[in-house]
Structures are given as structure tokens and as C-alpha cells.
Design a protein around this motif. Sequence first.
Motif, PDB file in Angstrom:
ATOM      1  N   MET A  91     -86.886  13.281 -10.512  1.00  0.00           N
ATOM      2  CA  MET A  91     -87.085  14.965 -10.116  1.00  0.00           C
ATOM      3  C   MET A  91     -85.575  15.636 -10.016  1.00  0.00           C
ATOM      4  O   MET A  91     -85.433  16.765 -10.449  1.00  0.00           O
ATOM      5  CB  MET A  91     -87.812  15.109  -8.829  1.00  0.00           C
ATOM      6  N   GLN A  92     -84.604  14.951  -9.104  1.00  0.00           N
ATOM      7  CA  GLN A  92     -83.223  15.395  -9.124  1.00  0.00           C
ATOM      8  C   GLN A  92     -82.538  15.584 -10.332  1.00  0.00           C
ATOM      9  O   GLN A  92     -82.082  16.552 -10.632  1.00  0.00           O
ATOM     10  CB  GLN A  92     -82.572  14.634  -8.121  1.00  0.00           C
ATOM     11  N   LYS A  93     -83.003  14.592 -11.319  1.00  0.00           N
ATOM     12  CA  LYS A  93     -82.275  14.725 -12.736  1.00  0.00           C
ATOM     13  C   LYS A  93     -82.582  15.782 -13.527  1.00  0.00           C
ATOM     14  O   LYS A  93     -81.797  16.748 -13.971  1.00  0.00           O
ATOM     15  CB  LYS A  93     -82.534  13.228 -13.309  1.00  0.00           C
ATOM     16  N   LEU A  94     -84.013  16.132 -13.271  1.00  0.00           N
ATOM     17  CA  LEU A  94     -84.630  17.288 -14.075  1.00  0.00           C
ATOM     18  C   LEU A  94     -83.900  18.703 -13.464  1.00  0.00           C
ATOM     19  O   LEU A  94     -83.792  19.522 -14.268  1.00  0.00           O
ATOM     20  CB  LEU A  94     -86.028  17.579 -13.960  1.00  0.00           C
ATOM     21  N   ILE A  95     -83.955  18.518 -12.177  1.00  0.00           N
ATOM     22  CA  ILE A  95     -83.293  19.728 -11.527  1.00  0.00           C
ATOM     23  C   ILE A  95     -81.945  20.139 -11.967  1.00  0.00           C
ATOM     24  O   ILE A  95     -81.450  21.198 -12.426  1.00  0.00           O
ATOM     25  CB  ILE A  95     -83.484  19.797  -9.884  1.00  0.00           C
ATOM     26  N   LYS A  96     -81.131  19.068 -11.930  1.00  0.00           N
ATOM     27  CA  LYS A  96     -79.509  19.187 -12.128  1.00  0.00           C
ATOM     28  C   LYS A  96     -79.561  19.655 -13.537  1.00  0.00           C
ATOM     29  O   LYS A  96     -78.511  20.400 -14.065  1.00  0.00           O
ATOM     30  CB  LYS A  96     -78.988  17.856 -11.942  1.00  0.00           C
ATOM     31  N   GLU A  97     -80.346  18.904 -14.432  1.00  0.00           N
ATOM     32  CA  GLU A  97     -80.111  19.205 -15.756  1.00  0.00           C
ATOM     33  C   GLU A  97     -80.546  20.785 -16.029  1.00  0.00           C
ATOM     34  O   GLU A  97     -79.956  21.470 -16.854  1.00  0.00           O
ATOM     35  CB  GLU A  97     -81.168  18.550 -16.844  1.00  0.00           C
ATOM     36  N   ALA A  98     -81.547  21.345 -15.599  1.00  0.00           N
ATOM     37  CA  ALA A  98     -81.855  22.823 -15.424  1.00  0.00           C
ATOM     38  C   ALA A  98     -80.647  23.703 -15.086  1.00  0.00           C
ATOM     39  O   ALA A  98     -80.575  24.970 -15.693  1.00  0.00           O
ATOM     40  CB  ALA A  98     -83.272  23.168 -14.877  1.00  0.00           C
ATOM     41  N   VAL A  99     -80.080  23.353 -13.905  1.00  0.00           N
ATOM     42  CA  VAL A  99     -79.283  23.989 -13.418  1.00  0.00           C
ATOM     43  C   VAL A  99     -77.861  24.240 -14.314  1.00  0.00           C
ATOM     44  O   VAL A  99     -77.061  25.137 -14.411  1.00  0.00           O
ATOM     45  CB  VAL A  99     -78.588  23.521 -12.098  1.00  0.00           C
ATOM     46  N   THR A 100     -77.464  22.947 -14.937  1.00  0.00           N
ATOM     47  CA  THR A 100     -76.182  23.064 -15.760  1.00  0.00           C
ATOM     48  C   THR A 100     -76.569  23.370 -17.111  1.00  0.00           C
ATOM     49  O   THR A 100     -75.525  23.821 -17.964  1.00  0.00           O
ATOM     50  CB  THR A 100     -75.638  21.527 -15.689  1.00  0.00           C
ATOM     51  N   ALA A 101     -77.857  23.561 -17.586  1.00  0.00           N
ATOM     52  CA  ALA A 101     -78.199  23.964 -18.937  1.00  0.00           C
ATOM     53  C   ALA A 101     -77.806  25.500 -19.214  1.00  0.00           C
ATOM     54  O   ALA A 101     -77.359  26.422 -18.422  1.00  0.00           O
ATOM     55  CB  ALA A 101     -79.597  23.810 -19.058  1.00  0.00           C
TER      56      ALA A 101
END
Length: 213
Positions: free
Chosen positions: A203-213
Motif C-alpha cells: 500500500m505504501q509503495k502504491l501511495i509513494k509511486e502516485a506521489v512521485t508520478a
Amino acid sequence: MKLQLALDLVNIPEAIEVVKEVQDHIDVVEIGTPVVINEGLRAVNEVKKAFPNLTVLADLKIMDAAGYEVMKATEAGADIITILGAAEDASIKGAVEEAKKLGKQILVDMIAVKDLKGRAQELDSLGVDYICVHTGYDLQAEGQNPFEALRIIKSVVKNAKTAVAGGIKLETLPEVIQANPDLVIVGGGITSKEDKKATAAEMQKLIKEAVTA
């Protein structure tokens, strides 16, 4: 965008065990209303002592005597305290005033609020830190989710951050992320899993990816 773990159906030792498992992959740990009812604010205190680097939210769902309850939660170690959006403006103001004085934050839970748009605008002007759309357990059982409500609130809120809670799982997280809340609140979507750590990490990985996208 941050990830909050909601602990609702645990006692203090169980809460500490769960947080130990996932602490590297969450930003905020929520001591849920059922835990506070069963264990009192001692639960907030014990978790904050065990994990001083995590932000701790006390889900008191305050409805009245807001300044006093915010003060007591703060004394127990809470960083964020919840009040209900259905509470009187005077109570919201009292909560905000006390929290600001103590360097803490207020999250307004919009559970059972009918006029989401209008109330969100009012709350935003009262200086709250977070406005949270929340599909409660009883409505989740009827198949409701909080995504549309989040979009409504995000369209009108100018100052407060937004949060979303209610039945969020790994499978539904991409839809949540698309709506771009500041705080994603997950309970059973992590706590009911065999491998809680792996689920929180994903979950944290998906959130971080979205934030840096």
C-alpha cells in the motif's frame, strides 16, 4: 499522501504487536473508537510510548466538551484528535482552539453528515486540519464506499487537508489514490491479513509511486 493504520478491534498488547509488524510502512497509527471505549486513553499513551516516532491519532469522535477532550487526548500523547462534523460549530471551534494552543491537529469525521459540500465549506472556514469522508461499518455492509464523497469534498475545500476512510483494501487503493486525498485510512484492509507487513508495504509503495508520478 500518507497512510494511516486504524486499530479498532484490539486491546493494548495486540495493538502494539500489530504496529510493530507494520511500523516501517505507515505514517499514522489510529487508536480507534472501540479501543478507546474498551481501554480508555491509556491505549493512546501506551502506543505513543512504544512508537514515539509515529503520529498517533485518537479517534474520540468528539461531539461536545471539545476543548476538554482534546486536552485530555493530548495529555495522553495524541497528535491528531477527531471530532464529528455533525457537532456544533462552537464545539468545532473549541477543539481547533485547544489543538492549536497545544500544537496538535483536528480531524473532522464526516460520518452521517448529509450536506457534505455545505458542511465541508463551513468546517474549512473554521480552521480544522483534516476533513475526512467516512463510510462507516454499517453502510459498508450495504455496499457503500467513500470515493464519491471524497470527490465532493475535494471540490470545495481550500485550506484543510482531506482524508478518506471506510473499507479501503489493496484492491480498491488505486481508485482512492486517483481521488488524491492527503490521508488514506485503512483498518481491516491491513489488520485482517495474514501478512500485515507485506500488505502495508505494498500500500505504501502504491501511495509513494502516485506521489512521485
